[in-house]
Design a protein around this motif. Structure first.
Motif, PDB file in Angstrom:
ATOM      1  N   PRO A   2     -39.854 -19.394 -69.145  1.00  0.00           N
ATOM      2  CA  PRO A   2     -40.107 -19.308 -68.674  1.00  0.00           C
ATOM      3  C   PRO A   2     -41.945 -18.895 -69.208  1.00  0.00           C
ATOM      4  CG  PRO A   2     -38.722 -19.752 -67.079  1.00  0.00           C
ATOM      5  CD  PRO A   2     -38.438 -18.791 -68.600  1.00  0.00           C
ATOM      6  N   LEU A   3     -42.120 -17.861 -68.795  1.00  0.00           N
ATOM      7  CA  LEU A   3     -42.970 -17.001 -68.704  1.00  0.00           C
ATOM      8  C   LEU A   3     -43.438 -16.243 -70.135  1.00  0.00           C
ATOM      9  CD1 LEU A   3     -41.995 -13.656 -66.634  1.00  0.00           C
ATOM     10  CD2 LEU A   3     -43.801 -14.999 -66.145  1.00  0.00           C
TER      11      LEU A   3
ATOM     12  N   LEU B 260     -42.979 -21.924 -68.569  1.00  0.00           N
ATOM     13  CA  LEU B 260     -42.822 -23.493 -68.916  1.00  0.00           C
ATOM     14  C   LEU B 260     -40.612 -23.622 -69.702  1.00  0.00           C
ATOM     15  CD1 LEU B 260     -45.537 -23.660 -71.751  1.00  0.00           C
ATOM     16  CD2 LEU B 260     -45.207 -24.348 -69.788  1.00  0.00           C
ATOM     17  N   ASN B 261     -40.227 -24.979 -69.493  1.00  0.00           N
ATOM     18  CA  ASN B 261     -39.454 -24.836 -69.350  1.00  0.00           C
ATOM     19  C   ASN B 261     -38.736 -25.098 -70.869  1.00  0.00           C
ATOM     20  OD1 ASN B 261     -39.727 -27.686 -70.491  1.00  0.00           O
ATOM     21  ND2 ASN B 261     -39.176 -28.539 -68.556  1.00  0.00           N
ATOM     22  N   GLU B 262     -37.329 -25.814 -71.506  1.00  0.00           N
ATOM     23  CA  GLU B 262     -36.811 -25.732 -72.840  1.00  0.00           C
ATOM     24  C   GLU B 262     -38.141 -26.642 -73.490  1.00  0.00           C
ATOM     25  OE1 GLU B 262     -34.617 -26.498 -70.131  1.00  0.00           O
ATOM     26  OE2 GLU B 262     -33.709 -24.443 -70.047  1.00  0.00           O
ATOM     27  N   SER B 263     -38.212 -27.667 -72.716  1.00  0.00           N
ATOM     28  CA  SER B 263     -39.483 -28.655 -73.835  1.00  0.00           C
ATOM     29  C   SER B 263     -40.968 -28.452 -73.293  1.00  0.00           C
ATOM     30  CB  SER B 263     -38.967 -29.536 -73.590  1.00  0.00           C
ATOM     31  OG  SER B 263     -38.369 -30.143 -71.831  1.00  0.00           O
ATOM     32  N   PHE B 264     -41.103 -26.759 -73.342  1.00  0.00           N
ATOM     33  CA  PHE B 264     -42.194 -26.606 -72.995  1.00  0.00           C
ATOM     34  C   PHE B 264     -43.428 -27.755 -71.977  1.00  0.00           C
ATOM     35  CE2 PHE B 264     -41.101 -24.553 -76.539  1.00  0.00           C
ATOM     36  CZ  PHE B 264     -41.758 -23.324 -76.525  1.00  0.00           C
ATOM     37  N   GLN B 265     -42.163 -28.001 -70.573  1.00  0.00           N
ATOM     38  CA  GLN B 265     -43.106 -28.797 -70.417  1.00  0.00           C
ATOM     39  C   GLN B 265     -43.145 -28.107 -68.995  1.00  0.00           C
ATOM     40  OE1 GLN B 265     -44.694 -31.562 -70.009  1.00  0.00           O
ATOM     41  NE2 GLN B 265     -44.054 -32.897 -71.920  1.00  0.00           N
ATOM     42  N   PRO B 266     -43.956 -27.914 -67.755  1.00  0.00           N
ATOM     43  CA  PRO B 266     -44.381 -27.341 -66.275  1.00  0.00           C
ATOM     44  C   PRO B 266     -42.949 -27.171 -66.091  1.00  0.00           C
ATOM     45  CG  PRO B 266     -46.165 -28.380 -66.487  1.00  0.00           C
ATOM     46  CD  PRO B 266     -45.171 -29.398 -67.192  1.00  0.00           C
ATOM     47  N   LEU B 267     -42.135 -25.739 -65.888  1.00  0.00           N
ATOM     48  CA  LEU B 267     -41.182 -25.764 -64.913  1.00  0.00           C
ATOM     49  C   LEU B 267     -40.429 -26.482 -63.924  1.00  0.00           C
ATOM     50  CD1 LEU B 267     -38.824 -23.494 -65.726  1.00  0.00           C
ATOM     51  CD2 LEU B 267     -39.477 -21.610 -64.550  1.00  0.00           C
ATOM     52  N   CYS B 268     -41.586 -26.289 -62.757  1.00  0.00           N
ATOM     53  CA  CYS B 268     -41.352 -27.018 -61.183  1.00  0.00           C
ATOM     54  C   CYS B 268     -42.714 -26.892 -60.648  1.00  0.00           C
ATOM     55  CB  CYS B 268     -40.265 -25.954 -60.865  1.00  0.00           C
ATOM     56  SG  CYS B 268     -40.858 -24.757 -60.251  1.00  0.00           S
ATOM     57  N   SER B 269     -43.107 -27.435 -60.045  1.00  0.00           N
ATOM     58  CA  SER B 269     -44.529 -27.139 -58.936  1.00  0.00           C
ATOM     59  C   SER B 269     -44.975 -26.533 -58.470  1.00  0.00           C
ATOM     60  CB  SER B 269     -44.170 -28.028 -57.551  1.00  0.00           C
ATOM     61  OG  SER B 269     -43.218 -27.309 -56.927  1.00  0.00           O
ATOM     62  N   SER B 270     -44.584 -25.195 -58.660  1.00  0.00           N
ATOM     63  CA  SER B 270     -44.837 -23.899 -58.233  1.00  0.00           C
ATOM     64  C   SER B 270     -44.787 -23.294 -60.347  1.00  0.00           C
ATOM     65  CB  SER B 270     -43.738 -22.922 -58.055  1.00  0.00           C
ATOM     66  OG  SER B 270     -42.746 -22.860 -58.478  1.00  0.00           O
ATOM     67  N   SER B 271     -45.531 -24.059 -61.106  1.00  0.00           N
ATOM     68  CA  SER B 271     -45.239 -23.670 -62.662  1.00  0.00           C
ATOM     69  C   SER B 271     -46.792 -22.723 -62.873  1.00  0.00           C
ATOM     70  CB  SER B 271     -44.512 -24.119 -64.209  1.00  0.00           C
ATOM     71  OG  SER B 271     -46.110 -25.212 -63.663  1.00  0.00           O
ATOM     72  N   HIS B 272     -47.587 -23.100 -61.669  1.00  0.00           N
ATOM     73  CA  HIS B 272     -48.824 -22.241 -62.802  1.00  0.00           C
ATOM     74  C   HIS B 272     -49.231 -21.715 -61.761  1.00  0.00           C
ATOM     75  CE1 HIS B 272     -52.318 -22.993 -65.535  1.00  0.00           C
ATOM     76  NE2 HIS B 272     -52.424 -23.351 -63.902  1.00  0.00           N
ATOM     77  N   VAL B 273     -49.218 -20.464 -61.436  1.00  0.00           N
ATOM     78  CA  VAL B 273     -49.466 -19.257 -60.260  1.00  0.00           C
ATOM     79  C   VAL B 273     -50.013 -18.826 -60.097  1.00  0.00           C
ATOM     80  CG1 VAL B 273     -48.096 -17.682 -58.442  1.00  0.00           C
ATOM     81  CG2 VAL B 273     -46.491 -19.016 -59.896  1.00  0.00           C
ATOM     82  N   PRO B 274     -51.081 -18.604 -59.497  1.00  0.00           N
ATOM     83  CA  PRO B 274     -52.189 -17.594 -59.127  1.00  0.00           C
ATOM     84  C   PRO B 274     -52.267 -15.970 -59.381  1.00  0.00           C
ATOM     85  CG  PRO B 274     -52.136 -19.185 -56.872  1.00  0.00           C
ATOM     86  CD  PRO B 274     -50.988 -19.297 -57.690  1.00  0.00           C
TER      87      PRO B 274
END
Length: 688
Positions: free
Chosen positions: A478-479, A445-459
């Motif tokens: 972000p981790l 997650l980025n500074e505003s606790f939003q997903p970092l980019c399209s690949s922010s949610h990795v298996p």
């Protein structure tokens, strides 16, 4: 002459093992087992300790063969040896050097890197590269070293042992989609458990394990150190009738006197941040920055995390981590523990504490300009160790054991030299309960606790041994935000192990991932651990005999029936699966059996540690007062660019989650609740 022959055999196997792994890395073909080998390969002085034990075992095997003793006979080859012959074997294999006790210095201000001399009367207690302690006698098929279940059809308590993979499929398996979140605890809870566990024990793989000639992959036969995991006939993952999941036995330790197989603990047992500093003097030196007298830990010279330090790389031309993303060409990180790159959250913890060490060393230098590098290093190390002890006992264990905490870990009453601080063999398995609280995805997650980019949610399986994701994809912040916001997985009886771990462990480059649940049970058999009921007895708990009694213990007749169908009797249930299947103690996260094993171990680690942070004389009263203020959140604030974080990072902040935000990842639309709405959190709950 037999000792010489044994040494030559082992040396040849070791050489072959190294060559074959090197060849595979050069050709860039690795399988999941190679990743695991990399994480558990003995290094430095551990290598010599393991090799001596291998010389000893091979000597005994050759003797047995020369004397034509068939396995049917009930006595061991050691029964035929005189005391002088045993001593000769011990000397000739180098085992006597490994088990000799050393003379401790008159005075010491700091703990040794190896853990030696913590106990002045028994200098080896709790030190690295020694055998785990046993709380119950080992159970082997031949009484010496052959794991139970190695010979097919052999009966125990009237029943054959089931294949561990069958147990895993029928009892442990949970689909990735079917995961219940732990409402109270964040993923930091799960990660801290692994962090502490790696501080206490590491059972490296047998040094012969990487040999190509042994083919732990292609054959299903038990040929030490290969103890392959067989597939049941109906297993959806069995590629052909005779394929197996490879499995390499843990390295054994030289144990004086008894020639029975004991496993080696390569880490110091104490909670002494050996994850940061190492458990071996040569490694500890190589992790320091000795180019100046500043007491600093060495850091990465090629990459930075937005101006903050990253871990150094291991200096190998062919690193297995490169193969998780060839174009990035990022090798594995180097740390006090070989398993540092196993997953991203773990690498983040390692990075955090190396930064904390360096931050403390710089602060201490300002206050004490006259201190030299050694003094700065040791004083900073001493504080980092205290921080790890405090967070573990004050914040982590009470969440795990809840009202059982005070029963197993009463208030501290000072150091007791009669307490044995060694990590127990059973604990090294029991503490793997944490595998059941792992989530199938890693969020960033980025500074505003939003997903970092399209690949922010990795298996999860795409993050094993992938340090390139830290170096190239935004560092550790972000981790850490992801760990704070994500819930730990709740351990439920019908949701024990996620698909990612049960079928895709280390599946980075090849189809056949490993099964962590099956490996945990196979490891228990490899280590000669008695079954579930024996441990219930050890802990003073009831030992169920019938399906009715088992349903009462598990509070679940359906599950009890499943266990009985698979095992035939509760006595045969493998410790790991039996322990994680128990209903948890009130408010806690583990059942009664795990509470007993984990509680007993942590009490011994504290009471048998002469340098325990609260032991009078270790710190001054002022220092103690300052230390009591630390927290995981504080360490994060001091060593990252993260601006806001819950005051208690381990507890989950459920009342401050934004509604689900959906976004694309891997072509699927995923609904995840991510974002901390920092607007409606009262300031007392946050630290900036």
């Amino acid at each position: 002459s037999i000792i010489t022959e044994a040494r030559q055999l082992v040396d040849a196997t070791y050489l072959q093992a190294r060559k074959s792994l090197k060849r595979k890395l050069e050709e860039k073909i690795v399988n999941p087992m190679d990743f695991l080998k990399h994480l558990k390969d003995p290094i430095g002085s551990t290598r010599s300790a393991v090799r001596a034990a291998d010389y000893l075992e091979t000597t005994l095997k050759l003797l047995k063969r020369k004397l034509h003793l068939s396995g049917e006979q009930s006595f061991n080859v050691t029964d035929l040896l005189s005391r002088r012959q045993k001593e000769m074997i011990s000397k000739g294999t180098g085992c006597d050097c490994q088990t000799r006790s050393i003379k401790c210095p008159e005075r010491d201000f700091y703990r040794t890197i190896t853990g030696e001399c913590n106990n002045r009367n028994h200098s080896h207690l709790g030190s690295s590269n020694r055998a785990f302690v046993r709380w119950l006698p080992a159970v082997y098929e031949d009484g010496v070293s052959v794991p139970r279940g190695a010979s097919e059809g052999k009966r125990y308590n009237g029943f054959p042992l089931p294949l561990v993979r069958k147990v895993s499929n029928e009892i442990a398996h949970t689909a990735n989609e079917n995961v219940t979140a732990d409402r109270q605890l964040s993923l930091v809870f799960m990660q801290w458990g692994q962090w502490v566990n790696h501080d206490i024990d590491l059972a490296p793989a047998s040094g012969e394990g990487a040999s190509l000639e042994l083919q732990c992959h292609t054959s299903c036969a038990f040929k030490p150190p290969c103890f392959p995991i067989k597939f049941p006939p109906d297993d959806p993952r069995a590629l052909s009738p005779n394929t197996c999941m490879p499995f390499v036995q843990s390295a054994s330790a030289c144990s004086p006197g008894a020639f029975r197989r004991e496993q080696l603990n390569a880490a110091t047992s104490f909670i002494d941040a050996s994850t940061v500093y190492g458990s071996d003097d040569a490694l500890a030196r190589s992790l320091r920055n000795l180019s100046s007298q500043l007491g600093l830990m060495a850091v990465n010279q090629l990459f930075w995390d937005a101006g903050l330090e990253l871990l150094p790389f291991e200096n190998t031309t062919h690193s297995v981590c490169v193969l998780t993303n060839r174009s990035a060409n990022i090798p594995c990180f180097k740390a006090g523990d070989k398993r540092v790159t196993e997953n991203l959250g773990l690498s983040a913890m390692h990075t955090l504490f190396v930064r904390e060490h360096n931050r403390l060393a710089r602060e201490l230098r300002k206050l004490n300009p006259h201190w030299d590098g050694e003094k700065l290093y040791q004083e900073s190390r001493k504080i980092v160790i205290a921080i790890n002890q405090i967070i573990t006992y004050r914040d982590y264990l009470p969440l795990l054991l809840a009202e059982e905490t005070s029963r197993w870990i009463p208030l501290y009453s000072g150091y007791n030299e009669k307490v044995d601080p060694r990590a127990s063999n059973v604990f090294s398995l029991a503490f793997r309960f944490g595998h059941t609280s792992v989530q199938p995805f890693v969020s960033r997650l980025n500074e505003s606790f939003q997903p970092l980019c399209s690949s922010s949610h990795v298996p999860l399986h795409l993050t094993f041994c992938a340090p390139w994701r830290i170096v190239m994809e935004g560092g550790i912040d972000p981790l850490i935000r992801g760990m704070v916001v994500d819930h730990a997985k709740l351990m439920k009886q019908n949701q024990l192990l996620i698909e990612e771990l049960q079928n895709h462990l280390f599946e980075q480059t090849e189809v056949m991932g490993l099964d962590l649940g099956a490996m945990n049970m196979q490891r228990g058999r490899d280590h000669g651990l008695p079954g579930y009921n024996a441990w219930r007895g050890f802990c003073g708990l009831s030992q169920p005999q019938t399906v009715e009694e088992l349903s009462e213990v598990l509070g679940n007749p359906k599950l009890a029936k499943k266990f009985m169908n698979v095992y035939g009797t509760p006595y045969n249930i493998d410790l790991w699966i039996g322990a994680v299947a128990e209903p948890v103690v009130p408010q806690g996260r583990v059942g009664p059996l795990l509470s007993c094993i984990i509680g007993t171990q942590f009490r011994n680690l504290r009471d048998g540690d002469r340098f325990w942070w609260e032991n009078p004389g270790v710190f001054t009263p002022q220092q103690l007062q300052a230390l009591r203020k630390i927290s995981v959140s504080r360490v994060i604030c001091d060593n990252t660019h993260i601006k806001k974080i819950p005051r208690d990072a381990i507890h989950h902040f459920h009342h401050t989650l934004f509604p689900a935000s959906s976004f694309q990842a891997d072509g699927k639309s995923l609904k995840i609740q991510t974002v901390l709405d920092l607007g409606n959190v009262s300031s007392k709950d946050l630290i900036s």
